[in-house]
Design an enzyme around this catalytic site. Structure first.
Site, short mmCIF file in Angstrom:
data_model
loop_
_atom_site.label_atom_id
_atom_site.label_comp_id
_atom_site.label_asym_id
_atom_site.label_seq_id
_atom_site.Cartn_x
_atom_site.Cartn_y
_atom_site.Cartn_z
N HIS A 1 148.74 125.27 -12.23
CA HIS A 1 149.60 124.17 -12.72
C HIS A 1 151.02 124.68 -13.00
O HIS A 1 152.00 124.00 -12.70
CB HIS A 1 149.06 123.59 -14.04
CG HIS A 1 147.75 122.88 -13.94
ND1 HIS A 1 146.68 123.18 -14.76
CD2 HIS A 1 147.32 121.85 -13.15
CE1 HIS A 1 145.66 122.37 -14.49
NE2 HIS A 1 146.02 121.57 -13.50
N LYS B 1 136.94 110.01 -20.98
CA LYS B 1 136.50 111.32 -20.50
C LYS B 1 136.55 112.33 -21.64
O LYS B 1 137.58 112.48 -22.29
CB LYS B 1 137.42 111.77 -19.35
CG LYS B 1 136.84 112.87 -18.49
CD LYS B 1 137.74 113.06 -17.26
CE LYS B 1 137.91 114.53 -16.93
NZ LYS B 1 138.96 114.76 -15.95
N ARG C 1 145.69 121.84 -3.54
CA ARG C 1 145.11 123.17 -3.32
C ARG C 1 144.43 123.26 -1.97
O ARG C 1 144.57 124.22 -1.24
CB ARG C 1 144.09 123.50 -4.42
CG ARG C 1 144.70 123.78 -5.77
CD ARG C 1 143.66 123.76 -6.85
NE ARG C 1 142.99 122.47 -6.87
CZ ARG C 1 142.16 122.07 -7.82
NH1 ARG C 1 141.85 122.88 -8.81
NH2 ARG C 1 141.62 120.87 -7.79
N SER D 1 140.80 123.94 -13.72
CA SER D 1 140.51 123.93 -15.16
C SER D 1 139.00 123.96 -15.39
O SER D 1 138.51 124.65 -16.29
CB SER D 1 141.09 122.67 -15.82
OG SER D 1 142.48 122.64 -15.65
O1 PNS Z 1 144.48 116.62 -13.71
P1 PNS Z 1 143.80 115.40 -13.15
O2 PNS Z 1 142.59 115.04 -14.00
O3 PNS Z 1 143.49 115.53 -11.70
O4 PNS Z 1 144.87 114.20 -13.30
C1 PNS Z 1 144.55 112.89 -12.92
C2 PNS Z 1 145.60 111.87 -13.44
C3 PNS Z 1 145.87 112.05 -14.91
C4 PNS Z 1 146.91 112.05 -12.68
C5 PNS Z 1 145.03 110.45 -13.15
O5 PNS Z 1 143.72 110.39 -13.61
C6 PNS Z 1 145.84 109.32 -13.80
O6 PNS Z 1 146.96 109.08 -13.43
N1 PNS Z 1 145.21 108.66 -14.80
C7 PNS Z 1 145.82 107.58 -15.54
C8 PNS Z 1 145.14 106.26 -15.23
C9 PNS Z 1 145.71 105.63 -14.00
O7 PNS Z 1 146.88 105.39 -13.88
N2 PNS Z 1 144.83 105.36 -13.01
C10 PNS Z 1 145.22 104.68 -11.79
C11 PNS Z 1 145.37 105.64 -10.64
S1 PNS Z 1 144.10 105.29 -9.48
#
Ligand code: PNS
Length: 163
Positions: free
Chosen positions: A19, A43, A92, A130
């Site tokens: 990251h 979560k 990745r 992570s």
């Molecule tokens: O590190 P991650 O868990 O891969 O990040 C995922 C993240 C936080 C970018 C994604 O889950 C997110 O944007 N969540 C907020 C809810 C949202 O906007 N969902 C709609 C997108 S489909």
């Protein structure tokens, strides 16, 4: 000249060297980068939002144009509120692509003004996640070079390892 701002959202549970590398590359291109930690009540995270932000702040302290914040709800709503137009995501491997592709299209459908920019990582970070880092420390192993010192300390504290 335009002042360019970008948002790098994620769970960062915890932030890894992978990251940090993506944040460094984005910070070299954009004038301002916000790393934003997702508050996700659905979560169960290993670290609290405060802990995840604190680790990210310390790990990114060497980047003067990077700030750390947190957000809840829909990413595009937060971006509109904070006047961001660009999402940064790291890639990745091909296995990341499917989820990222779907999410980028969904976000674009929700808010056509928002652009997702992908930064492809380097091979040395391509296997770090992570999830894997948490498992490694939970079960007592240590792999150098995966996380910054603050995260290593917090992982040891979290999983009760004293050495
Ligand atoms: O590190 P991650 O868990 O891969 O990040 C995922 C993240 C936080 C970018 C994604 O889950 C997110 O944007 N969540 C907020 C809810 C949202 O906007 N969902 C709609 C997108 S489909």
């Amino acid at each position: 000249m335009k002042h360019t701002r970008a948002l790098y959202p994620g769970s960062f549970d915890p932030i890894t060297n992978g990251h940090i590398y993506i944040a460094e590359r984005a910070a070299a291109v954009f004038d301002e980068l916000e790393v934003s930690v997702l508050i996700n009540p659905q979560k169960q995270s290993t670290f609290t939002t405060e802990e995840r932000c604190e680790m990210a702040k310390e790990a990114l302290a060497h980047l003067p144009n990077v700030t750390v914040n947190h957000f809840g709800g829909l990413l595009v709503d937060y971006m509109k509120q904070q006047k961001f137009r660009v999402i940064i995501r790291g890639l990745r491997a091909m296995s990341d692509f499917e989820y990222e592709f779907q999410t980028a299209l969904m976000n674009r459908q929700l808010s056509p003004d928002i652009e997702t920019f992908f930064i492809v990582t380097e091979a040395r970070y391509s296997y770090i996640s992570s999830n894997a880092v948490r498992d490694i420390y939970r079960f007592g192993a240590v792999v150098p070079g995966m996380v910054p010192p603050i995260v290593e300390r917090k992982l040891r504290e979290k999983f009760h390892r004293s050495e």
